[in-house]
Design an enzyme around this catalytic site. Structure first.
Site, PDB file in Angstrom:
ATOM      1  N   ALA A  31      -5.448   8.839  -0.857  1.00 28.97           N
ATOM      2  CA  ALA A  31      -6.447   8.958   0.217  1.00 28.97           C
ATOM      3  C   ALA A  31      -6.025   9.834   1.388  1.00 28.97           C
ATOM      4  O   ALA A  31      -6.730   9.880   2.389  1.00 28.97           O
ATOM      5  CB  ALA A  31      -6.776   7.551   0.729  1.00 28.97           C
ATOM      6  N   LYS A  55      -6.134   7.012  -6.653  1.00 32.18           N
ATOM      7  CA  LYS A  55      -6.134   8.487  -6.706  1.00 32.18           C
ATOM      8  C   LYS A  55      -5.350   9.050  -5.524  1.00 32.18           C
ATOM      9  O   LYS A  55      -4.662  10.044  -5.653  1.00 32.18           O
ATOM     10  CB  LYS A  55      -7.571   9.014  -6.693  1.00 32.18           C
ATOM     11  CG  LYS A  55      -8.303   8.756  -8.003  1.00 32.18           C
ATOM     12  CD  LYS A  55      -9.639   9.470  -8.066  1.00 32.18           C
ATOM     13  CE  LYS A  55     -10.401   9.055  -9.318  1.00 32.18           C
ATOM     14  NZ  LYS A  55     -11.768   9.603  -9.338  1.00 32.18           N
ATOM     15  N   ARG A 100     -12.224   6.390   4.379  1.00 30.45           N
ATOM     16  CA  ARG A 100     -13.349   6.017   3.492  1.00 30.45           C
ATOM     17  C   ARG A 100     -14.447   7.079   3.564  1.00 30.45           C
ATOM     18  O   ARG A 100     -15.065   7.418   2.568  1.00 30.45           O
ATOM     19  CB  ARG A 100     -13.949   4.649   3.887  1.00 30.45           C
ATOM     20  CG  ARG A 100     -12.984   3.481   3.851  1.00 30.45           C
ATOM     21  CD  ARG A 100     -12.499   3.100   2.461  1.00 30.45           C
ATOM     22  NE  ARG A 100     -11.460   3.918   1.888  1.00 30.45           N
ATOM     23  CZ  ARG A 100     -10.140   3.818   2.129  1.00 30.45           C
ATOM     24  NH1 ARG A 100      -9.695   2.939   2.971  1.00 30.45           N
ATOM     25  NH2 ARG A 100      -9.278   4.592   1.505  1.00 30.45           N
ATOM     26  N   LYS A 132      -9.969  17.961  -7.640  1.00 30.83           N
ATOM     27  CA  LYS A 132     -10.337  16.582  -8.002  1.00 30.83           C
ATOM     28  C   LYS A 132     -10.270  16.344  -9.523  1.00 30.83           C
ATOM     29  O   LYS A 132      -9.843  15.288  -9.983  1.00 30.83           O
ATOM     30  CB  LYS A 132     -11.739  16.298  -7.469  1.00 30.83           C
ATOM     31  CG  LYS A 132     -12.125  14.843  -7.621  1.00 30.83           C
ATOM     32  CD  LYS A 132     -13.473  14.566  -7.037  1.00 30.83           C
ATOM     33  CE  LYS A 132     -13.925  13.137  -7.279  1.00 30.83           C
ATOM     34  NZ  LYS A 132     -13.550  12.513  -8.525  1.00 30.83           N
ATOM     35  N   THR A 171      -9.956   1.897  -8.507  1.00 34.52           N
ATOM     36  CA  THR A 171     -10.835   3.063  -8.430  1.00 34.52           C
ATOM     37  C   THR A 171     -12.288   2.628  -8.542  1.00 34.52           C
ATOM     38  O   THR A 171     -12.591   1.620  -9.191  1.00 34.52           O
ATOM     39  CB  THR A 171     -10.511   4.083  -9.544  1.00 34.52           C
ATOM     40  OG1 THR A 171     -11.393   5.199  -9.437  1.00 34.52           O
ATOM     41  CG2 THR A 171     -10.623   3.493 -10.938  1.00 34.52           C
ATOM     42  N   HIS A 172     -13.183   3.402  -7.915  1.00 36.63           N
ATOM     43  CA  HIS A 172     -14.622   3.161  -8.085  1.00 36.63           C
ATOM     44  C   HIS A 172     -15.171   4.048  -9.175  1.00 36.63           C
ATOM     45  O   HIS A 172     -16.372   4.072  -9.418  1.00 36.63           O
ATOM     46  CB  HIS A 172     -15.358   3.457  -6.768  1.00 36.63           C
ATOM     47  CG  HIS A 172     -14.708   2.816  -5.607  1.00 36.63           C
ATOM     48  ND1 HIS A 172     -13.863   3.478  -4.759  1.00 36.63           N
ATOM     49  CD2 HIS A 172     -14.724   1.530  -5.188  1.00 36.63           C
ATOM     50  CE1 HIS A 172     -13.392   2.641  -3.852  1.00 36.63           C
ATOM     51  NE2 HIS A 172     -13.888   1.467  -4.090  1.00 36.63           N
ATOM     52  N   ARG A 207      -0.464  -0.648  -8.817  1.00 30.25           N
ATOM     53  CA  ARG A 207      -1.893  -0.448  -8.531  1.00 30.25           C
ATOM     54  C   ARG A 207      -2.089   1.061  -8.494  1.00 30.25           C
ATOM     55  O   ARG A 207      -1.567   1.735  -7.610  1.00 30.25           O
ATOM     56  CB  ARG A 207      -2.225  -1.074  -7.181  1.00 30.25           C
ATOM     57  CG  ARG A 207      -3.697  -1.012  -6.837  1.00 30.25           C
ATOM     58  CD  ARG A 207      -3.959  -1.807  -5.580  1.00 30.25           C
ATOM     59  NE  ARG A 207      -3.711  -1.040  -4.388  1.00 30.25           N
ATOM     60  CZ  ARG A 207      -3.339  -1.566  -3.213  1.00 30.25           C
ATOM     61  NH1 ARG A 207      -3.126  -2.857  -3.098  1.00 30.25           N
ATOM     62  NH2 ARG A 207      -3.170  -0.802  -2.167  1.00 30.25           N
ATOM     63  N   ASP A 214       0.852  -1.195   0.000  1.00 24.68           N
ATOM     64  CA  ASP A 214       0.000   0.000   0.000  1.00 24.68           C
ATOM     65  C   ASP A 214       0.885   1.240   0.000  1.00 24.68           C
ATOM     66  O   ASP A 214       2.010   1.210   0.501  1.00 24.68           O
ATOM     67  CB  ASP A 214      -0.828   0.076   1.288  1.00 24.68           C
ATOM     68  CG  ASP A 214      -1.936  -0.967   1.352  1.00 24.68           C
ATOM     69  OD1 ASP A 214      -2.202  -1.628   0.344  1.00 24.68           O
ATOM     70  OD2 ASP A 214      -2.517  -1.097   2.447  1.00 24.68           O
TER      71      ASP A 214
END
Ligand code: FDA
Length: 304
Positions: A182, A180, A286, A194, A223-224, A177, A127
């Protein structure tokens, strides 16, 4: 709101008290199948039956005692041995392996995980944490990749430096990976807007896709943002890539319908399943990604 939530993520008092509040524990269930590994494994098996792979992560960061890092490594060794059938991959934070205490110890821990992963043909992802760790994390990965094939790193599109990190790592045939980002970062090192982050994400993905096509890079679009995925796919099509060659990863509990759709359409999809009791900081990040989630938390205060 995003800044406030990211500030709260770093606040010690809140980190100690909030996890004791019942409504917070109830709210966090939206993003965790449960605190124990068994719940995560069950979720991984369930995803597999729907054609979606799993990426397991034990929550925890910034440990202050190397004995805790040893417990984390032992835990992951057991996880890797137990998840051979579901072919889950794992994702670890360098500060959970001791990076704050001893960089060499953190590296040795990563090596152990890479050796355990290769035995079961799994994969270890590193990560990316806040910018205070970027240099050291990229360096850990560079060293690890020269010795082990089944290892990857998360890189953050909000950092200006990421294009240079990608270029530096490319000769190693890396696994990247792309996320964006966090954390709360200052505007002299990261895009604040953004739209700019999204544009840089697409530019980086497009820059890397030809290397995916040449089998010189494993790229995961974590990404979502399904519009961004659709845009990246248009470029991939121009390169004659197959859907299965485009890898996408999302977090447990977020846009599950889109994960299922993308898997049905033939893309390679993984769900990152987090578990463990050290969820406070992770959970706040989150919420910061989508402040509307705060209303979901507020609703947990109401009697059910
Ligand atoms: P964006 O924020 O634009 O969201 C797109 C859409 O997705 C939103 O409109 C919303 O509908 C939905 N959405 C996004 N987040 C949501 C949420 N929390 N709740 C509900 N809906 C949400 N970061 C990092 O710094 N280091 C790392 O190692 C990782 N690792 C990682 C792995 C994986 C598999 C994922 C998916 C993400 C990470 N991240 C990460 C987090 C990443 O940096 C980023 O903060 C989030 O993915 C949110 O950004 P999106 O790309 O989803 O886009």
């Amino acid at each position: 709101m995003r800044r406030l939530l990211l500030w709260a993520a770093g606040n010690r008092w809140l980190a100690t008290h909030v996890p004791r509040w019942r409504f917070a524990r109830r709210a966090v269930r939206r993003f965790l199948p449960g605190e124990g590994f068994e719940a995560a494994l069950k979720a991984a098996v369930d995803f597999r039956s729907r054609g979606i792979g799993a990426l397991l992560t034990l929550l925890g960061e910034n440990i202050t005692d190397l004995e805790d890092a040893e417990k984390v490594v032992q835990h992951y060794e057991e996880v890797l041995a137990a998840t051979g059938d579901v072919q889950a991959e794992i994702s670890v934070k360098p500060t959970q392996l001791g990076l704050d205490i001893d960089e060499e110890a953190a590296y040795a821990n990563l090596q152990r995980l890479a050796r355990a992963a290769v035995k079961v043909r799994s994969f270890v992802w590193i990560d990316m944490e806040g910018s205070a760790y970027t240099d050291r994390t990229v360096e850990l990965y560079r060293r690890l990749r020269t010795e082990h094939a089944h290892v990857g790193i998360a890189l953050q599109a909000y950092l200006y430096r990421t294009v240079s990190d990608v270029a530096t790592l490319m000769p190693l045939k890396p696994a990247i990976r792309l996320v964006k980002g966090a954390y709360a970062e200052p505007s002299d090192i990261a895009f604040a807007d953004k739209k700019e982050v999204d544009a840089n994400y697409l530019a980086l993905a497009v820059f890397m896709l030809p290397e995916v096509k040449r089998h010189r890079l494993r790229l995961v679009l974590a990404t979502h943002d399904v519009d961004l995925v659709a845009k990246a796919w248009r470029y991939a099509q121009a390169l004659d890539m197959q859907r299965a060659e485009l890898e996408i990863a999302m977090l447990y509990g977020i846009r599950t319908d889109q994960q299922e759709r993308l898997a049905r359409e033939g893309f390679t999809v993984r769900d990152l399943i987090a578990y463990g009791d050290a969820w406070y900081q992770w959970y706040l990040r989150r919420l910061a990604e989508r402040p509307a989630n705060v209303w979901f938390v507020a609703r947990q205060l109401l009697p059910s």
